[in-house]
Every structure is written in structure tokens, then in C-alpha cells.
Motif scaffolding. Structure first.
Motif: not given
Length: 148
Positions: A44-59, A117-126
């Protein structure tokens, strides 16, 4: 968009007593391809979202399905795991994959439902508009599975 082919090495530990990739190890191969694309931006040209250990989005993996058509055997070179997005929901995405057999026919068809998933709330996010646009660039027709 066509599928992204992610080269994933098959490790000795992935092979079972029948000399093919064990069904449980197959989930790990799919996960490695998914992380390469979504977390690291492979192909990809860039990542889809801020995933990973340092990101704000979990899966969260909500569902996985694998259909085995032929064995996948140990190879010297990495196998190309083809993956694409077949459906984009409000907070989830459906990822489809194929893995070739030694004769280059399809050995494995698979599908994963990934919830953002929002990493802070651990709830699904849009899925936001920027992420949706990136995911649409990965979108292709869904796989068809045999049933029964």
C-alpha cells in the motif's frame, strides 16, 4: 484493485506429520499476511489505520473460515498469500484470502471478519472516511465457499 500477494515463509514448525501445513498453523499464516498489509502497509502507499502496539486502533477477530481444497506443503520460497477486502461494514471489514498449492491451483480459501477497536475503550469503533477510502482501494469480489 486486485489482491495483494504477501510472501509468507512456511516454517518447519508449521508442518504436521502428514508433511503439510497444519490447520492451526494456517491461521497464523493468514494473520501474518493481514498484519503485513494492515499494520505495516505492505503493498500500500500508506497504512490503512494506526494499528499495532503503538497505534490507537486495535483489532478483534470476530470470525474466521477456512476451506481446504488441497494440502499446502513445505517450500523453500515463501508462499504468496493473496488477500483483499470483500466487504466494508460500519466497524468491521471482511478479508478474503487464497493460498496456492504446489501446482499453483487454489489450495486454501479463507475469510476473516476484523472488527476495528478503540484501544483506549476496547470497544468497536466506526471506520472513518480516510480508512474507508483506503479499504475501498483493497476491495474486490468476495470468495464463494462450498457448503455442506
Amino acid at each position: 484493485m486486485t489482491a495483494i500477494d504477501v510472501p509468507i515463509p512456511i516454517r518447519w514448525v508449521d508442518i504436521d506429520a502428514y508433511s503439510h501445513v497444519n490447520n492451526a498453523a494456517m491461521l497464523t499464516l493468514l494473520e501474518e499476511a493481514r498484519i503485513a498489509v494492515f499494520w505495516r502497509g505492505y503493498g500500500l502507499k500508506e497504512r490503512v489505520a494506526s494499528f499495532g502496539a503503538d497505534g490507537d486502533t486495535g483489532t478483534f477477530i470476530a470470525r474466521q473460515e477456512i476451506e481446504y481444497l488441497k494440502p499446502v506443503t513445505l517450500r523453500d520460497e515463501p508462499i504468496p498469500v493473496s488477500m483483499w477486502v470483500s466487504k466494508i461494514g460500519s466497524a468491521s471489514v471482511v478479508v478474503d484470502y487464497t493460498i496456492p498449492a504446489a501446482d499453483d491451483s487454489v489450495a486454501v480459501k479463507a475469510r476473516t471478519v476484523v472488527v476495528f477497536v478503540d484501544r483506549e475503550t476496547e470497544k468497536p469503533r466506526r471506520i472513518n472516511d480516510v480508512e474507508r477510502a483506503a479499504l475501498e482501494g483493497l476491495q474486490a469480489e468476495p470468495l464463494e465457499f462450498r457448503r455442506g
